[in-house]
Design a protein around this motif. Structure first.
Motif, PDB file in Angstrom:
ATOM      1  N   LYS A 146       0.820  -1.217   0.000  1.00  0.00           N
ATOM      2  CA  LYS A 146       0.000   0.000   0.000  1.00  0.00           C
ATOM      3  C   LYS A 146       0.848   1.259   0.000  1.00  0.00           C
ATOM      4  O   LYS A 146       0.477   2.247  -0.629  1.00  0.00           O
ATOM      5  CB  LYS A 146      -0.956  -0.016   1.184  1.00  0.00           C
ATOM      6  CG  LYS A 146      -0.293  -0.055   2.529  1.00  0.00           C
ATOM      7  CD  LYS A 146      -1.335  -0.147   3.624  1.00  0.00           C
ATOM      8  CE  LYS A 146      -0.669  -0.497   4.923  1.00  0.00           C
ATOM      9  NZ  LYS A 146      -1.611  -0.992   5.915  1.00  0.00           N
ATOM     10  N   TYR A 147       2.007   1.229   0.652  1.00  0.00           N
ATOM     11  CA  TYR A 147       2.836   2.432   0.660  1.00  0.00           C
ATOM     12  C   TYR A 147       3.408   2.690  -0.724  1.00  0.00           C
ATOM     13  O   TYR A 147       3.467   3.834  -1.184  1.00  0.00           O
ATOM     14  CB  TYR A 147       3.953   2.291   1.683  1.00  0.00           C
ATOM     15  CG  TYR A 147       3.428   2.229   3.086  1.00  0.00           C
ATOM     16  CD1 TYR A 147       2.870   3.346   3.669  1.00  0.00           C
ATOM     17  CD2 TYR A 147       3.456   1.051   3.807  1.00  0.00           C
ATOM     18  CE1 TYR A 147       2.357   3.304   4.937  1.00  0.00           C
ATOM     19  CE2 TYR A 147       2.947   0.996   5.085  1.00  0.00           C
ATOM     20  CZ  TYR A 147       2.404   2.127   5.649  1.00  0.00           C
ATOM     21  OH  TYR A 147       1.896   2.074   6.902  1.00  0.00           O
ATOM     22  N   ALA A 148       3.822   1.587  -1.377  1.00  0.00           N
ATOM     23  CA  ALA A 148       4.350   1.738  -2.732  1.00  0.00           C
ATOM     24  C   ALA A 148       3.279   2.311  -3.640  1.00  0.00           C
ATOM     25  O   ALA A 148       3.539   3.190  -4.466  1.00  0.00           O
ATOM     26  CB  ALA A 148       4.832   0.394  -3.252  1.00  0.00           C
ATOM     27  N   LEU A 149       2.039   1.817  -3.471  1.00  0.00           N
ATOM     28  CA  LEU A 149       0.972   2.292  -4.337  1.00  0.00           C
ATOM     29  C   LEU A 149       0.671   3.763  -4.061  1.00  0.00           C
ATOM     30  O   LEU A 149       0.475   4.549  -4.999  1.00  0.00           O
ATOM     31  CB  LEU A 149      -0.281   1.433  -4.122  1.00  0.00           C
ATOM     32  CG  LEU A 149      -1.416   1.747  -5.080  1.00  0.00           C
ATOM     33  CD1 LEU A 149      -0.954   1.542  -6.503  1.00  0.00           C
ATOM     34  CD2 LEU A 149      -2.610   0.879  -4.784  1.00  0.00           C
ATOM     35  N   LEU A 150       0.654   4.136  -2.792  1.00  0.00           N
ATOM     36  CA  LEU A 150       0.433   5.543  -2.450  1.00  0.00           C
ATOM     37  C   LEU A 150       1.497   6.412  -3.097  1.00  0.00           C
ATOM     38  O   LEU A 150       1.199   7.444  -3.703  1.00  0.00           O
ATOM     39  CB  LEU A 150       0.488   5.724  -0.936  1.00  0.00           C
ATOM     40  CG  LEU A 150      -0.793   5.466  -0.165  1.00  0.00           C
ATOM     41  CD1 LEU A 150      -0.517   5.537   1.321  1.00  0.00           C
ATOM     42  CD2 LEU A 150      -1.826   6.503  -0.547  1.00  0.00           C
ATOM     43  N   GLY A 151       2.757   5.975  -2.964  1.00  0.00           N
ATOM     44  CA  GLY A 151       3.845   6.733  -3.567  1.00  0.00           C
ATOM     45  C   GLY A 151       3.691   6.817  -5.072  1.00  0.00           C
ATOM     46  O   GLY A 151       3.906   7.870  -5.673  1.00  0.00           O
ATOM     47  N   ALA A 152       3.298   5.704  -5.682  1.00  0.00           N
ATOM     48  CA  ALA A 152       3.148   5.687  -7.131  1.00  0.00           C
ATOM     49  C   ALA A 152       2.046   6.640  -7.559  1.00  0.00           C
ATOM     50  O   ALA A 152       2.202   7.381  -8.539  1.00  0.00           O
ATOM     51  CB  ALA A 152       2.841   4.272  -7.602  1.00  0.00           C
ATOM     52  N   MET A 153       0.929   6.636  -6.809  1.00  0.00           N
ATOM     53  CA  MET A 153      -0.173   7.543  -7.167  1.00  0.00           C
ATOM     54  C   MET A 153       0.267   8.994  -7.072  1.00  0.00           C
ATOM     55  O   MET A 153       0.013   9.809  -7.964  1.00  0.00           O
ATOM     56  CB  MET A 153      -1.356   7.317  -6.215  1.00  0.00           C
ATOM     57  CG  MET A 153      -2.234   6.174  -6.623  1.00  0.00           C
ATOM     58  SD  MET A 153      -3.240   5.634  -5.241  1.00  0.00           S
ATOM     59  CE  MET A 153      -3.943   7.169  -4.714  1.00  0.00           C
ATOM     60  N   ARG A 154       0.942   9.297  -5.978  1.00  0.00           N
ATOM     61  CA  ARG A 154       1.439  10.662  -5.818  1.00  0.00           C
ATOM     62  C   ARG A 154       2.393  11.026  -6.942  1.00  0.00           C
ATOM     63  O   ARG A 154       2.317  12.111  -7.521  1.00  0.00           O
ATOM     64  CB  ARG A 154       2.188  10.788  -4.496  1.00  0.00           C
ATOM     65  CG  ARG A 154       1.325  10.706  -3.284  1.00  0.00           C
ATOM     66  CD  ARG A 154       2.242  10.712  -2.105  1.00  0.00           C
ATOM     67  NE  ARG A 154       1.522  10.836  -0.850  1.00  0.00           N
ATOM     68  CZ  ARG A 154       2.090  11.252   0.270  1.00  0.00           C
ATOM     69  NH1 ARG A 154       3.357  11.561   0.274  1.00  0.00           N
ATOM     70  NH2 ARG A 154       1.408  11.348   1.376  1.00  0.00           N
ATOM     71  N   GLY A 155       3.301  10.074  -7.238  1.00  0.00           N
ATOM     72  CA  GLY A 155       4.292  10.332  -8.273  1.00  0.00           C
ATOM     73  C   GLY A 155       3.633  10.590  -9.607  1.00  0.00           C
ATOM     74  O   GLY A 155       3.984  11.533 -10.325  1.00  0.00           O
ATOM     75  N   ALA A 156       2.652   9.757  -9.934  1.00  0.00           N
ATOM     76  CA  ALA A 156       1.983   9.919 -11.217  1.00  0.00           C
ATOM     77  C   ALA A 156       1.298  11.269 -11.282  1.00  0.00           C
ATOM     78  O   ALA A 156       1.477  12.031 -12.241  1.00  0.00           O
ATOM     79  CB  ALA A 156       0.974   8.796 -11.405  1.00  0.00           C
TER      80      ALA A 156
END
Lengths: 185, 321
Positions: free
Chosen positions: B133-143
């Motif tokens: 979930k942290y990776a996904l949160l980071g990915a969403m923010r990054g995108a």
């Protein structure tokens, strides 16, 4: 503070403070370094630094430790173990004295508990070992040929205890023993 | 201009140079951060601690290269490669010196924008494939961050394109013989630089990683050399953004003749790389919504106004004489 105010803060009112903080950071280039380059440069330790534990001797080079177990009792992590015994003069001393420094937390409670100033913590922390077993210090590793922080103190010279070569009433500042069976003052 | 250098030599030179400088930046960054924080930084291995790079790389190579069992294996492996490849592709259009360019595309700037947008894929895919979930949160923010800052990154470059009338970076540099574009396009330069920092997700815009909130963001699950790829990709991104800034606004290789053009280019690029590190040393990270507000509500209008004013001036100058 509501969300809008925070947003204003970072974007508009604070733009020059951002540049200012970058400039201040840049100026730190010319400041003195805080680092102590350890192996070449040593830390200045205070005399009260609680480091390696030693057992001291009295001015006559006799062991100060009388094997009272107070240090072992005070030790919160139970890293001190010893066995008291007596020599031919009736002087108590530890038969063995063992400190496991892999457990020791250098709290100094043993030093506070010691009634004869025998156990002391000294300003030295360089005790690293590759083998855990080497952190168990025996009496020969702990005993030093010095008096540590309390020069001149000699427990058996001031204590009222009778030992070989010093009878009751012969200690320093000690009055002769009272004859409890006599009525004379 | 001298005889053209063999293209393969240029490719090898650019690739080798970038791949040498990128790990070197690890050392440079650590030394400079230490310098600005009253420390020494790595100073043990080799002269001035340069060999810390070698030690770091060896360490990364010998670490366990672990793929989590819950991860999407193929995507997980591909993601770190994408970031390095896209960042390296951007160097194709950068003129390091007159004639020293891998390929002088007539759409150089568009090519750069395209490749740097592709970098967003590595963040999204890496974060998604990690199944964390942290990776996904980071990915969403990054995108979200990369897409929204991409918008006015392109728009702020358009001011330069209007002044030059060309998308080719070599033409743009040559057009700055008399005056660097940082003077007429100062607003464009500032917005481009901010967008560039966001694009490389460096501090203060390291929202996709923000270790104090979401562990390491999109690369939380990465270890060993895969993590190293993300790391190197970030440094290549810094070099890329710095070189593009130099090309667009600071006259690229142009400079007094006592130094060869390549040296001028490298010097100017390093000034910007050092600025990137100074930013990291001094600024805290904004909140995610502040970043979005800042991008859409302030920088985007500013770039559009800048673009319109530039266009008006260009039109006026064409019609007046």
């Amino acid at each position: 503070m509501d969300n809008r105010l925070l947003t204003m803060d970072i974007t508009e009112t604070n733009m020059f403070s951002i540049i200012q903080s970058m400039w201040l950071t840049f100026l730190h280039m010319f400041h003195k370094r805080e680092t102590i380059q350890y192996p070449e440069e040593k830390v200045k330790l205070t005399t009260r630094w609680r480091g390696r534990i030693v057992l001291t001797r009295d001015p006559d080079m006799g062991e100060r430790c009388v094997g009272c177990y107070l240090c072992a009792a005070a030790c919160p992590v139970d890293c001190i173990s010893l066995q008291a015994t007596e020599d031919e003069h009736g002087r108590r001393y530890p038969e063995f004295f063992r400190i496991n420094f892999s457990r020791c937390i250098f709290c100094g409670y043993c030093e506070e508990a010691c009634p004869t100033y025998a156990i002391q913590l000294i300003p030295d922390f360089e005790m690293g070992e590759y083998n855990r077993q080497n952190l168990v210090y025996e009496k020969k590793d702990l005993l030093i040929d010095g008096q540590g922080k309390y020069p001149g103190y000699n427990y058996y010279k001031v204590a009222g205890l009778a030992i070989g070569g010093k009878d009751k009433g012969e200690a320093e500042h000690e009055s002769p023993p009272v004859d409890v069976k006599s009525l004379l003052p | 201009m001298e005889a053209p250098i063999h293209p393969m030599l240029i490719v090898a030179g650019v690739l080798g140079g970038v791949m040498l400088v990128a790990p070197g930046l690890i050392w440079l960054e650590r030394r400079l951060l230490a310098l600005w924080q009253d420390r020494y930084g790595p100073n043990r291995a080799g002269p001035f601690g340069v060999l810390v790079v070698l030690a770091d790389t060896l360490k990364l190579f010998f670490k366990e290269d672990w793929t989590p069992p819950f991860a999407d294996k193929k995507v997980f492996i591909v993601a770190p490669a994408i970031v390095v490849i896209t960042a390296l592709l951007g160097f194709v259009v950068i003129p390091f010196a007159p004639g020293f360019i891998v390929s002088d595309l007539n759409i150089g700037i568009l090519f750069f924008l395209a490749t740097s947008s592709m970098g967003a894929y590595s963040i999204i895919l890496g974060g998604w494939a990690s199944n964390n979930k942290y990776a996904l949160l980071g990915a969403m923010r990054g995108a979200a961050q990369m897409i929204s800052y991409e918008v006015f990154m392109g728009l702020s470059m358009m001011g330069v394109v209007l002044l030059t009338g060309s998308f080719s970076l070599q033409t743009i540099v040559n057009a700055q013989q008399d005056l660097w574009f940082v003077v007429p396009q100062f607003v464009g330069f500032v917005t481009f630089l901010i967008a560039g920092i966001a694009e490389t997700h460096r501090l203060p815009f390291d929202i996709p990683e923000s270790e104090s909130e979401i562990i390491a963001g999109f690369h939380s699950e990465y270890s060993g050399m895969k993590f190293g790829m993300f790391f190197v990709g970030e440094y290549i991104g810094i070099i890329l953004i710095s070189s593009i800034t130099v090309c667009l606004y600071f006259g690229g290789w142009l400079g007094p003749a006592f130094l060869p053009p390549v040296v001028w280019f490298i010097l100017k690029t390093f000034v910007f790389i050092i600025l990137f590190i100074l930013l990291r040393a001094s600024l805290p990270r904004p909140r995610y919504d502040q970043l979005m507000d800042f991008g859409w509500k302030i920088l985007l209008p500013v770039t559009i106004i800048n673009l319109m004013i530039t266009a008006a001036i260009v039109l006026f100058n064409e019609n007046s004489p």
